[in-house]
Design an enzyme around this catalytic site. Structure first.
Site, short mmCIF file in Angstrom:
data_model
loop_
_atom_site.label_atom_id
_atom_site.label_comp_id
_atom_site.label_asym_id
_atom_site.label_seq_id
_atom_site.Cartn_x
_atom_site.Cartn_y
_atom_site.Cartn_z
N HIS A 122 52.23 -34.29 -0.32
CA HIS A 122 51.23 -33.85 0.65
C HIS A 122 51.71 -32.62 1.42
CE1 HIS A 122 47.84 -34.35 3.42
NE2 HIS A 122 48.69 -33.99 4.37
N HIS A 134 51.85 -27.18 3.12
CA HIS A 134 52.42 -26.46 4.26
C HIS A 134 53.74 -25.77 3.90
CE1 HIS A 134 49.47 -28.17 7.00
NE2 HIS A 134 49.70 -29.35 6.46
N LYS A 152 41.36 -24.50 2.36
CA LYS A 152 42.17 -24.93 3.49
C LYS A 152 41.78 -24.04 4.66
CE LYS A 152 45.82 -27.20 5.28
NZ LYS A 152 45.99 -28.65 5.33
#
Length: 277
Positions: free
Chosen positions: A149, A165, A210
């Site tokens: 994730h 990220h 995103k």
């Protein structure tokens, strides 16, 4: 819970010892271009104009990159870790523990009573936190992990990008033409700085968008792993404000019902004045 000042101090120590961190304008160059735009509008250039890929030969970088193709992006698809991929995970954890950054983090967590003292046991603790597969909503089989994730990224419903990220994954996916950079956002009307190591941006990936994705730029895998691990173990399920180097940053951290990492990422609050890189 440990004080904000103490955790800012350990974050600064990790930063000061991140000898593998890339230097903007030297090891990589970005083009911020325009602020965030409508999701269907592309920027003129990619975010990354140049990265010295020699840095990817460093042990933690190469071990990290080997993990990026081990996961199904669609959250609806179950994850299956092969024996080869399992070995890659352990090779990455071994490489991390050879770095000064992870050793500092380990020693700090031992003093706080949050980590296994034995190095091998601590690596298994990291494995459980980051790589243990669990089931996210909408599936009846294990389909996610903290590592996937946060560092690789996932898609939900074919329209939304979640997680994702990490700057290395962004650069490599952008280089392959899978990522489309759509612009940056800045807090408090600050001016962007291409020589800073923290950015919030908008992008598309695998047909999903995103709208707001925050990540460090140019830092080593060991720095992010060390910082996020500390925050998770000493302050789970918190939004913690830290000050280190040139940044005031909020570290968001959440665990799942099994007490594994669900997500963690930085949010730039502001650049600090009279600070150092």
């Amino acid at each position: 819970m440990e004080s904000r000042a103490e955790l800012s101090g350990i974050a600064q120590t990790l930063w000061d010892n991140d000898v593998n961190r890339l230097q903007p304008g030297i090891d990589y160059k970005i083009s911020l271009q325009v602020g965030q735009r409508k999701t269907h509008v592309k920027t003129t250039f990619p975010l990354f104009l140049f990265v010295n890929e020699d840095v990817f030969k460093k042990k933690t970088f190469s071990a990290f990159i080997s993990l990026l193709d081990n996961y199904e992006a669609d959250r609806g698809q179950p994850e299956v870790i092969t024996p080869e991929e399992e070995n890659e995970i352990h090779s990455f954890l071994d490489a991390l523990m050879e770095t000064r950054v992870l050793q500092i983090a380990h020693n700090y967590l031992i003093k706080k009573g949050r980590a296994k003292v034995n190095t091998e046991e601590f690596k298994w603790q990291l494995y459980d936190m980051w790589f243990h597969l669990y089931t996210r909503e909408g599936s009846d089989q294990p389909n996610s992990s903290g590592f996937e994730h946060v560092f690789v990224g996932e898609t939900r419903g074919g329209r939304t990008v979640i997680g994702f990220h990490n700057w290395i994954q962004f650069y490599l996916q952008e280089k392959l033409g899978h990522v489309d950079y759509r612009g940056y956002t800045m807090p408090n009307n600050q001016q962007p700085d291409e020589n800073k190591h923290l950015l919030t941006l908008q992008f598309s990936w695998k047909n999903g968008v995103k709208p707001h994705g925050s990540c460090f730029l140019g830092v080593s895998p060991e720095f992010e792993f060390a910082l996020y691990t500390i925050i998770f173990l000493v302050s789970p399920d918190h939004q913690l404000k830290l000050r280190f180097s040139e940044y005031e940053v909020m570290i968001v951290c959440h665990s799942n019902k099994n007490k594994n990492i669900e997500t963690t990422y930085p949010i730039l609050l502001r650049y600090l004045v009279n600070s150092w890189r």
